[in-house]
Design a protein around this motif. Structure first.
Motif, PDB file in Angstrom:
ATOM      1  N   TYR A  71       0.821  -1.209   0.000  1.00 18.30           N
ATOM      2  CA  TYR A  71       0.000   0.000   0.000  1.00 18.30           C
ATOM      3  C   TYR A  71       0.857   1.261   0.000  1.00 18.30           C
ATOM      4  CZ  TYR A  71      -4.395  -2.464   1.115  1.00 18.30           C
ATOM      5  OH  TYR A  71      -5.516  -3.248   1.081  1.00 18.30           O
ATOM      6  N   ALA A  72       1.858   1.291   0.861  1.00 17.19           N
ATOM      7  CA  ALA A  72       2.559   2.536   1.139  1.00 17.19           C
ATOM      8  C   ALA A  72       3.466   2.979  -0.004  1.00 17.19           C
ATOM      9  CB  ALA A  72       3.378   2.399   2.426  1.00 17.19           C
ATOM     10  N   LEU A  73       4.211   2.071  -0.597  1.00 16.34           N
ATOM     11  CA  LEU A  73       5.187   2.484  -1.604  1.00 16.34           C
ATOM     12  C   LEU A  73       4.539   3.158  -2.820  1.00 16.34           C
ATOM     13  CD1 LEU A  73       7.785  -0.442  -1.499  1.00 16.34           C
ATOM     14  CD2 LEU A  73       8.056   1.892  -0.618  1.00 16.34           C
ATOM     15  N   PRO A  74       3.469   2.600  -3.401  1.00 15.03           N
ATOM     16  CA  PRO A  74       2.836   3.331  -4.517  1.00 15.03           C
ATOM     17  C   PRO A  74       2.260   4.679  -4.083  1.00 15.03           C
ATOM     18  CG  PRO A  74       2.122   1.030  -4.485  1.00 15.03           C
ATOM     19  CD  PRO A  74       2.858   1.273  -3.201  1.00 15.03           C
ATOM     20  N   ALA A  75       1.671   4.721  -2.873  1.00 18.24           N
ATOM     21  CA  ALA A  75       1.095   5.980  -2.398  1.00 18.24           C
ATOM     22  C   ALA A  75       2.170   7.036  -2.195  1.00 18.24           C
ATOM     23  CB  ALA A  75       0.329   5.749  -1.101  1.00 18.24           C
ATOM     24  N   VAL A  76       3.293   6.645  -1.599  1.00 21.63           N
ATOM     25  CA  VAL A  76       4.385   7.589  -1.352  1.00 21.63           C
ATOM     26  C   VAL A  76       5.012   8.033  -2.671  1.00 21.63           C
ATOM     27  CG1 VAL A  76       6.692   7.792  -0.350  1.00 21.63           C
ATOM     28  CG2 VAL A  76       4.836   6.788   0.981  1.00 21.63           C
ATOM     29  N   PHE A  77       5.160   7.120  -3.610  1.00 24.54           N
ATOM     30  CA  PHE A  77       5.700   7.475  -4.930  1.00 24.54           C
ATOM     31  C   PHE A  77       4.787   8.500  -5.610  1.00 24.54           C
ATOM     32  CE2 PHE A  77       6.193   6.773  -9.524  1.00 24.54           C
ATOM     33  CZ  PHE A  77       7.565   6.933  -9.654  1.00 24.54           C
TER      34      PHE A  77
END
Length: 476
Positions: A34-40
């Motif tokens: 969840y976090a990596l695509p959102a942060v990118f």
């Protein structure tokens, strides 16, 4: 042996009512999914310097990248390119009607690092310690070395900071033994993701604090004294985050989790604590020379006099602040993004409140909750009180009945500690409570979908303009 078999049988039965990925091993990986695509996405799509105080954080990080550990009181000399870039975007702060246009983005994207020094005003971050700016400083240094534009370098600094914070969050979830669901939810709230996807030091304040909470939960769960290395990590995080935000000193309230009555390593731990206290005390001694000018009507000495005359005035004012601004605190805990000028839809806050409630109920704690619950709640209240107290002294006009400047995001570092108090329920009850994991694990889908649309509409007007502006800023 019979009791152990019964407990194992209970846990197997309970697990049948739990999603297949609710395991100690898989939950951290789901967080990264969840976090990596959102942060990118946030690192690229969020218009420059639109997370609260991000420009000041960037200027402080650039200063650290130049090797200047202690700042001047109101800022310092930094590369003129980033000062010029920042001036283009100040008009967007607190003004939802002001958007990032392709023309503005093209202008901003053309600004390069000048190599010459210009005074930068970052009085609100000049007093912060250097340690939590190291990832961003590395990003800024690399960007200048490979001749990226200023806008491209800001994105690189965001990505480096975000990656480090995500890895810390991954490790925290790997260690966590109490309140795991609430920690997962906290890490994936829009406000947390926004901070992680920025160049602000809050990304590491939040995730490092969650890391020591997870470490403490593991030690308590295993009913043993902390190892020397574990206490060293705890002491480092308290040191680094306190230098970044002095109210983080409240994390020392977790210290009892790292000791037992017959701790064979207590002398080593005392020595480690003493060494860690040295840079903290040194930095606190500098704060009087680094703090910005107080707002109109604020006087630390007068507020201290009021407190001496009536020590109960602070809790009374805190309660009054909650009555007046409780909805605001919840909003800024969950997702009033940007300079609090990019709120999520109203229905989303209600859904998020339900997800937080489910994550508390589905905590899956094992063993007695009395001592961990007391320790967690006291630490939470300690940081909450420290934050309100600091703002009462330094940000609130004398005699005012409420406290200025508080935002809900300040308690994100300790929010999962509240779930330490959730009881270890009998297996039939736990099977029902485990159903709460379904909304906990699926809610981030909703968050990412809504969050991306909020960013597109607030900062660009629509998705097509966002695409055109991002291309002009970063790829022209």
């Amino acid at each position: 042996m019979g009791d152990v078999n019964v407990q194992d049988s209970i846990e197997v039965q309970a697990s049948r009512w739990t999603p297949w990925f609710y395991t100690q091993e898989r939950l951290p990986w789901l967080f990264l999914m969840y976090a990596l695509p959102a942060v990118f996405f946030l690192s690229i799509a969020m218009a420059p310097f639109q997370v609260a105080d991000e420009l000041s954080h960037c200027l402080r990080a650039v200063q650290v990248s130049q090797g200047q550990i202690v700042s001047a009181r109101f800022g310092g000399n930094v590369d003129g390119g980033i000062v010029a870039e920042g001036k283009l975007y100040e008009s967007m702060w607190f003004h939802p009607e002001v958007k990032q246009t392709p023309e503005l983005a093209a202008h901003a994207g053309s600004i390069r690092w000048t190599g010459s020094q210009t005074w930068g005003d970052f009085c609100n971050t000049a007093q912060y310690g250097p340690l939590l700016y190291i990832p961003q400083a590395i990003g800024f240094k690399i960007g200048q070395w490979i001749d990226l534009s200023v806008a491209q370098t800001v994105v690189l600094a965001r990505l480096v900071n975000g990656l480090v914070a995500c890895l810390v969050g991954f490790y925290a979830l790997s260690l966590c033994r109490r309140g795991r669901a609430l920690m997962f939810t906290t890490l994936l709230l829009p406000m947390t993701l926004s901070e992680i996807g920025s160049a602000a030091q809050d990304a590491l304040i939040i995730t490092l604090s969650l890391l020591v909470a997870a470490l403490a939960s593991r030690v308590l769960s295993e009913q043993r004294p902390a190892r020397t290395g574990e206490f060293l990590l705890f002491a480092f995080v308290v040191m680094a985050t306190t230098m970044a935000r002095p109210t983080q000193i409240a994390l020392v309230l977790l210290t009892p989790a790292f000791f037992t009555r017959n701790d064979a390593y207590w002398m080593r731990k005392v020595l480690i604590a003493g060494i860690a206290a040295i840079p903290v005390l040194y930095w606190l001694s500098l704060l009087g020379h680094l703090m910005p000018n107080w707002p109109t009507g604020v006087s630390v000495s007068d507020q201290m006099s009021l407190l001496r005359e009536n020590p109960l005035i602070l809790p009374v004012v805190i309660v009054g602040s909650f009555f007046e601004s409780g909805a605001w605190y919840l909003g800024t805990l969950i997702g009033n993004l940007g300079w609090t000028d990019a709120p999520m839809p109203r229905w989303y806050y209600q859904l998020a409140g339900g997800a937080v409630a489910c994550s508390f109920l589905a905590s899956g704690n094992r063993g007695s909750s009395i001592w961990p619950g007391i320790l967690g709640v006291v630490t939470f209240l300690g940081l909450l009180g420290a934050q309100f107290g600091a703002l009462y002294l330094t940000w609130t006009p004398v005699g005012l009945g409420t406290i200025h400047g508080f935002q809900g995001r300040y308690v994100l570092p300790v929010l999962p500690l509240l779930a330490w108090a959730a009881p270890d329920c009998r297996h039939r009850v736990q099977r029902v409570l485990n159903l709460g994991w379904f909304p906990v694990l699926l809610f981030p889908f909703v968050t990412i979908a809504v969050l991306s649309n909020v960013i597109a509409i607030r900062y660009y007007g629509n998705w097509r303009l966002m695409r055109d502006a991002v291309n002009a800023l970063l790829f022209s």
